[in-house]
Write an enzyme that holds these catalytic residues in place. Structure first.
Site, mmCIF file in Angstrom:
data_model
loop_
_atom_site.group_PDB
_atom_site.id
_atom_site.type_symbol
_atom_site.label_atom_id
_atom_site.label_comp_id
_atom_site.label_asym_id
_atom_site.label_seq_id
_atom_site.Cartn_x
_atom_site.Cartn_y
_atom_site.Cartn_z
ATOM 1 N N ASP A 52 16.041 -8.587 75.470
ATOM 2 C CA ASP A 52 17.434 -8.673 75.025
ATOM 3 C C ASP A 52 18.297 -8.846 76.267
ATOM 4 O OD1 ASP A 52 19.711 -8.366 73.352
ATOM 5 O OD2 ASP A 52 19.910 -6.329 74.093
ATOM 6 N N THR A 64 22.841 -12.961 73.434
ATOM 7 C CA THR A 64 23.250 -12.487 74.757
ATOM 8 C C THR A 64 22.518 -13.233 75.869
ATOM 9 O OG1 THR A 64 21.665 -10.724 74.421
ATOM 10 C CG2 THR A 64 23.941 -10.190 74.081
ATOM 11 N N THR A 65 21.290 -13.675 75.594
ATOM 12 C CA THR A 65 20.549 -14.417 76.617
ATOM 13 C C THR A 65 21.098 -15.831 76.722
ATOM 14 O OG1 THR A 65 18.647 -13.199 75.800
ATOM 15 C CG2 THR A 65 18.215 -14.901 77.416
ATOM 16 N N ASP A 80 20.507 -6.060 66.798
ATOM 17 C CA ASP A 80 20.865 -7.483 66.754
ATOM 18 C C ASP A 80 20.878 -7.997 65.315
ATOM 19 O OD1 ASP A 80 20.951 -7.294 69.422
ATOM 20 O OD2 ASP A 80 19.581 -8.939 69.870
#
Length: 535
Positions: free
Chosen positions: A69, A102-103, A400
């Site tokens: 994550d 988020t990545t 998530d």
């Protein structure tokens, strides 16, 4: 820093403790900043997508975290460079706002910086580059609106939501039972969602984990799970139609606020004191019984004497329950939190259909399940797993998935995943660049190239030849004008993401592009860095 002038009126800057500071300016400053941003993006690039790698981080006190994550990786990393810290903030803001992607947002920002570096070397002014990026991000933002689709779902037909959550979970370590976990996440969100107001309060979903069992044993409980057991081993382990008194006052004799000393010099005085104490306890327990409570949940502890009395009077009790859990229990059972015994009354009691104590495996671990509540607006997801790291990672993955389900309830537009949205935007931005005369055109084209970084990384992580795969998919996009073609990471045999059921939320994608562009603009505007030099 101070500005001074010499005898000819020429300005010069005086730095305090100059020998301890390093200063870079102009193109060098830009290059140093861009290098720092790219370094962070390069770390996360390999953990993008369903075949992405995990990172193992060890904290100074020896705790090990294994995750892919993006936000967690950057939180745990010890970053010194200020520009790299901006990337960490970027990923954190995506996590707070959207919860997923988020990545991708960091990879995107890294690609934009890389393209900007090439433009700066050609001698284009950084502000012009930043303006070009801003125009391009608006084009991409509007294009996403156009290619998005509305996703209709009802409380009975939750399949669309489940599929979108499965896409999120497929890039995590838990992807072998993503179907079950996605269903759990969606049911949990729908249990606490207010569909009229299109709002979801994720605080009402408690995620609890316990080592042991297997991942498939993870369950959704319409109620609350508390990691406590009954205060006395002989109390009943199962209470049906429980009326719960939720107390924040301790079961012990009142202590005076001032300091006093009691001198006891005869047996009679001691006897009187003891009887007085016993009377206190008797009254407390009696008040709970009179209100009609069949279970007491207390934030503080009890004396052994109180425990014994509760046991004798047949009033099961739980002690040392945390404040947050008390609030959730109160919400779920429709009870009121009572601060003083005098205020206990039947209408302040919470109601639950079943309260049971459950023990796990061969260990002595026991947990209390409060189920079939009067108001099932608070739910618990109870995770099992082989080890602590697995449970922690599952919690992050479920967070998530919960966020994605919440975003879909707020705004039910979706775009297709697998890099298809980025490729489609890239083509649209490239086409729009021709309509912009001037230097910004270069920046807009660079933005289009940078958008290809996400599908490239996806292809690379899946072991496909990146450039060949990307060009093939792009050609298919242009030829069929089909914005659903993406990188076939799971080797299903079709590039159509609609068939593969790979979805992402529209607001998540738009947020990614806007946030990445903002951060890159900020970095491009810095042209002078004065920093304490390293000894």
């Amino acid at each position: 820093m101070a500005l001074a002038f010499d005898e000819f009126g020429r300005p010069f800057i005086i730095l305090r403790e100059q020998e301890k500071k390093a200063r870079i300016r102009g193109l060098d400053a830009h290059k140093a900043n861009i290098a720092a941003g790219k370094a962070v993006a390069r770390i996360l690039r390999t953990s993008l997508g369903p075949k992405g790698m995990d990172k193992m981080l060890q904290s100074p006190d020896g705790d090990v975290t294994i995750t892919n994550d993006g936000a967690t990786i950057l939180e745990q990393m010890d970053v010194d460079n200020q520009i790299a810290k901006l990337m960490v903030e970027l990923s954190r803001s995506q996590d707070y706002e959207i919860g997923d992607g988020t990545t991708g947002v960091v990879v995107m920002a890294g690609a934009l910086l890389e393209q900007a570096e090439k433009l700066l070397e050609r001698g284009i002014h950084p502000i012009r580059v930043a303006e070009g990026y801003e125009m391009a991000s608006r084009i991409a933002f509007d294009h996403l609106e156009r290619i998005s689709q509305k996703f209709e779902f009802t409380a009975d037909n939750i399949e669309p939501l489940v599929r979108t959550c499965m896409t999120t979970l497929s890039s995590k370590i838990v992807n072998r039972c993503k179907r079950a976990l996605a269903e759990i996440a969606v049911k949990a969100v729908l249990a606490v969602a207010d569909l009229e107001r299109k709002d979801v309060n994720l605080d009402l979903i408690k995620v609890e984990g316990k080592v042991g069992g297997k991942l498939e044993d993870t369950e959704l409980i319409y109620g609350i799970v508390v990691d406590k057991d009954m205060s006395h081993p002989q109390m009943p382990k199962r209470i049906e139609d429980a009326k719960i008194a939720i107390l924040t006052c301790p079961f012990e004799p009142p202590k005076p606020k001032t300091k006093h000393k009691v001198d006891i010099d005869t047996v009679e005085k001691f006897q009187t004191l003891r009887e007085q104490e016993q009377k206190y306890f008797d009254e407390m327990v009696q008040k709970c019984k009179d209100a009609g409570a069949t279970l007491v949940i207390c934030q503080w502890g009890f004396d052994d004497e109180a425990n014994h009395l509760l046991m004798n009077r047949n009033l099961p009790a739980v002690r040392w329950v945390g404040g947050v859990e008390l609030e959730l229990i109160a919400i779920a059972t429709g009870g009121r939190i009572v601060p003083r015994f005098q205020e206990l009354s039947p209408e302040k009691l919470g109601k639950a259909g079943l309260v049971r104590e459950k023990s796990f495996g061969t260990t002595k671990d026991k947990m209390l399940y409060i189920e079939k509540c009067a108001n099932s607006r608070a739910v618990t997801i109870f995770i099992r797993g082989g080890n602590k790291m697995m449970i922690e990672e599952t919690k992050r993955s479920l967070h998530d998935a919960l966020c994605v389900a919440r975003n879909l309830i707020r705004n039910n537009s979706i775009v297709y995943g697998g890099g298809s949205a980025e490729i489609s935007c890239s083509i649209a931005v490239e086409t729009a660049a021709d309509r912009h005369p001037g230097v910004e055109q270069y920046a807009i084209r660079s933005f289009a190239d940078a958008l290809d970084a996400v599908p490239l990384a996806l292809a690379e992580n899946s072991g496909l030849p990146p450039i060949d795969t990307l060009t093939a998919v792009k050609a298919q996009h242009v030829k069929e004008s089909n914005p659903h073609c993406g990188i076939d990471c799971n080797d299903v045999g079709t590039n159509d993401m609609k068939e593969q059921n790979v979805f992402e939320t529209l607001i998540g994608k738009q947020q990614q592009i806007l946030l990445a562009t903002q951060v890159v603009k900020m970095i491009l505007k810095i042209d002078d860095v004065i920093s304490p030099s390293e000894y």
